[in-house]
Scaffold this motif. Sequence first.
Motif, PDB file in Angstrom:
ATOM      1  N   ARG A 205      -4.984   2.088 -14.495  1.00 13.19           N
ATOM      2  CA  ARG A 205      -5.500   2.743 -15.315  1.00 13.19           C
ATOM      3  C   ARG A 205      -5.650   3.904 -17.193  1.00 13.19           C
ATOM      4  N   ARG A 206      -4.442   3.277 -17.376  1.00 11.13           N
ATOM      5  CA  ARG A 206      -4.052   4.060 -19.429  1.00 11.13           C
ATOM      6  C   ARG A 206      -4.634   2.246 -20.071  1.00 11.13           C
ATOM      7  N   PHE A 207      -4.951   0.966 -19.430  1.00 10.29           N
ATOM      8  CA  PHE A 207      -5.507   0.799 -20.414  1.00 10.29           C
ATOM      9  C   PHE A 207      -7.208   0.098 -19.786  1.00 10.29           C
ATOM     10  N   ASP A 208      -7.705   0.801 -18.883  1.00 10.53           N
ATOM     11  CA  ASP A 208      -8.543   0.564 -18.128  1.00 10.53           C
ATOM     12  C   ASP A 208      -8.859  -1.395 -17.555  1.00 10.53           C
ATOM     13  N   LEU A 209      -7.276  -2.093 -17.889  1.00 12.26           N
ATOM     14  CA  LEU A 209      -7.550  -3.412 -16.928  1.00 12.26           C
ATOM     15  C   LEU A 209      -7.722  -3.544 -15.387  1.00 12.26           C
ATOM     16  N   ARG A 210      -8.070  -4.346 -14.641  1.00 16.55           N
ATOM     17  CA  ARG A 210      -7.959  -4.929 -13.512  1.00 16.55           C
ATOM     18  C   ARG A 210      -6.900  -4.702 -12.701  1.00 16.55           C
ATOM     19  N   ALA A 211      -7.021  -3.699 -11.784  1.00 20.79           N
ATOM     20  CA  ALA A 211      -5.601  -3.938 -10.860  1.00 20.79           C
ATOM     21  C   ALA A 211      -6.061  -4.958  -9.637  1.00 20.79           C
ATOM     22  N   ALA A 212      -4.420  -5.466  -8.913  1.00 23.32           N
ATOM     23  CA  ALA A 212      -5.120  -7.083  -8.421  1.00 23.32           C
ATOM     24  C   ALA A 212      -3.458  -6.662  -7.072  1.00 23.32           C
ATOM     25  N   GLY A 213      -3.643  -6.881  -6.078  1.00 19.52           N
ATOM     26  CA  GLY A 213      -2.596  -6.962  -5.202  1.00 19.52           C
ATOM     27  C   GLY A 213      -3.095  -8.380  -3.703  1.00 19.52           C
ATOM     28  N   THR A 214      -1.559  -8.324  -3.069  1.00 17.79           N
ATOM     29  CA  THR A 214      -1.859  -8.477  -2.181  1.00 17.79           C
ATOM     30  C   THR A 214      -0.811  -8.473  -0.837  1.00 17.79           C
ATOM     31  N   MET A 215      -0.318  -8.457  -0.442  1.00 19.46           N
ATOM     32  CA  MET A 215       0.075  -7.846   0.968  1.00 19.46           C
ATOM     33  C   MET A 215       1.417  -8.846   0.907  1.00 19.46           C
ATOM     34  N   ALA A 216       3.079  -8.239   1.714  1.00 19.68           N
ATOM     35  CA  ALA A 216       4.223  -8.758   0.960  1.00 19.68           C
ATOM     36  C   ALA A 216       4.471  -8.759   2.557  1.00 19.68           C
ATOM     37  N   HIS A 217       5.862 -10.332   2.743  1.00 20.92           N
ATOM     38  CA  HIS A 217       6.073  -9.976   4.079  1.00 20.92           C
ATOM     39  C   HIS A 217       6.222  -9.113   5.405  1.00 20.92           C
ATOM     40  N   SER A 218       6.807  -8.339   4.701  1.00 20.22           N
ATOM     41  CA  SER A 218       6.944  -7.262   5.492  1.00 20.22           C
ATOM     42  C   SER A 218       5.714  -6.259   5.767  1.00 20.22           C
ATOM     43  N   TYR A 219       4.410  -6.828   4.910  1.00 22.22           N
ATOM     44  CA  TYR A 219       3.403  -6.485   6.033  1.00 22.22           C
ATOM     45  C   TYR A 219       2.590  -7.660   7.324  1.00 22.22           C
ATOM     46  N   ILE A 220       2.919  -8.471   6.843  1.00 23.04           N
ATOM     47  CA  ILE A 220       2.373  -9.806   8.012  1.00 23.04           C
ATOM     48  C   ILE A 220       3.589  -9.643   9.520  1.00 23.04           C
ATOM     49  N   ALA A 221       4.597  -9.403   8.803  1.00 27.54           N
ATOM     50  CA  ALA A 221       5.938  -8.915  10.227  1.00 27.54           C
ATOM     51  C   ALA A 221       5.979  -7.585  10.715  1.00 27.54           C
ATOM     52  N   ALA A 222       4.983  -6.548  10.238  1.00 28.32           N
ATOM     53  CA  ALA A 222       5.084  -5.361  11.071  1.00 28.32           C
ATOM     54  C   ALA A 222       3.562  -5.215  11.890  1.00 28.32           C
ATOM     55  N   PHE A 223       2.883  -6.402  12.199  1.00 35.73           N
ATOM     56  CA  PHE A 223       1.761  -6.875  13.015  1.00 35.73           C
ATOM     57  C   PHE A 223       2.324  -7.959  13.787  1.00 35.73           C
TER      58      PHE A 223
END
Length: 324
Positions: free
Chosen positions: A185-203
Amino acid sequence: MPGALLTDLYELNMAASYLARGMTEPATFSLFVRRLPPQRGFLVAAGLEDSLGYLEDLRFEEEDLAYLRDELGFGPGSLEGFRDLRFTGDVWAVPEGRIVFANEPLLEVTAPIAEAQLVETFLLNKVTFQTTIASKAARCVVAADGRGLVDFSFRRTQGIEAGIEVARGSAMVGFAATSNVEAARRFDLRAAGTMAHSYIAAFPSETDAFRAFARDFPERTITFLVDTYDTANGIRTAIEVIRELGLTGELGVRIDSGNLALGAARRYCRTCGWMTCSRSCRPGCRPSSRLATACAACWRRWSRSDPAWTWSPRCGGSWRPRSA
């Protein structure tokens, strides 16, 4: 925050002594590196913007002066000198993002000696840290050889502001994105993110998790975390979900478990046709346009670390078992 106390005590001691004796002659301080290690032939200058902001706003607040009087014992003369102190000097510096070599000043300050002395600590801190980070990030870009890199360092940097500075320095030298949302937000960059093992394990299953993520974020670059349970099966599941949902655009897999998982992942992707190689990337292996990898910097390592496969120009620049 003006931050006049963001300095070492000995800087204040010397500045007070100069001021008490009317020593106002200009002095020049140069910030440079005497030598670099044999495999580190260059630096990337950084930290100038923060340094200039500090110099422009430098002043002692009343609470700063009260602390210097009550806790550190500075006398009335020194306090009056500090109260009136502003930075009035000149700054010469290499622009941020430029290459610098040993014995080349990154930054020089010429000012009345008390002012130049007082700001030394802050400038050393900002320029040294940010130049170190930008230089390291630049070497990552060189090693990646044209592949996109993403800064995921926020959870490991030593402090919140350091995390912001790492995202900025990485972007300065060519990183494609950052996981740090505030820095984006501050520097007008592209934000990127995937998922964690906790997300996979929650399903209920890995397949359910992959489907849910793809459906919830259809406009994002989707990178599936494939090593929560079994890496080869995770890659197989990711490919099945990609085909089932007709996903297009930038797609990838992420491996989080180190080198133990890399060989199996490579072999499976080659077998199922979701990875291609090119003579131009020798001795590394390039991901195909259909399925990229989030671990771009690992490709070169993979080509050397897996004993089961070798590069074979005989088969048109493809990978073959070593026994072939």
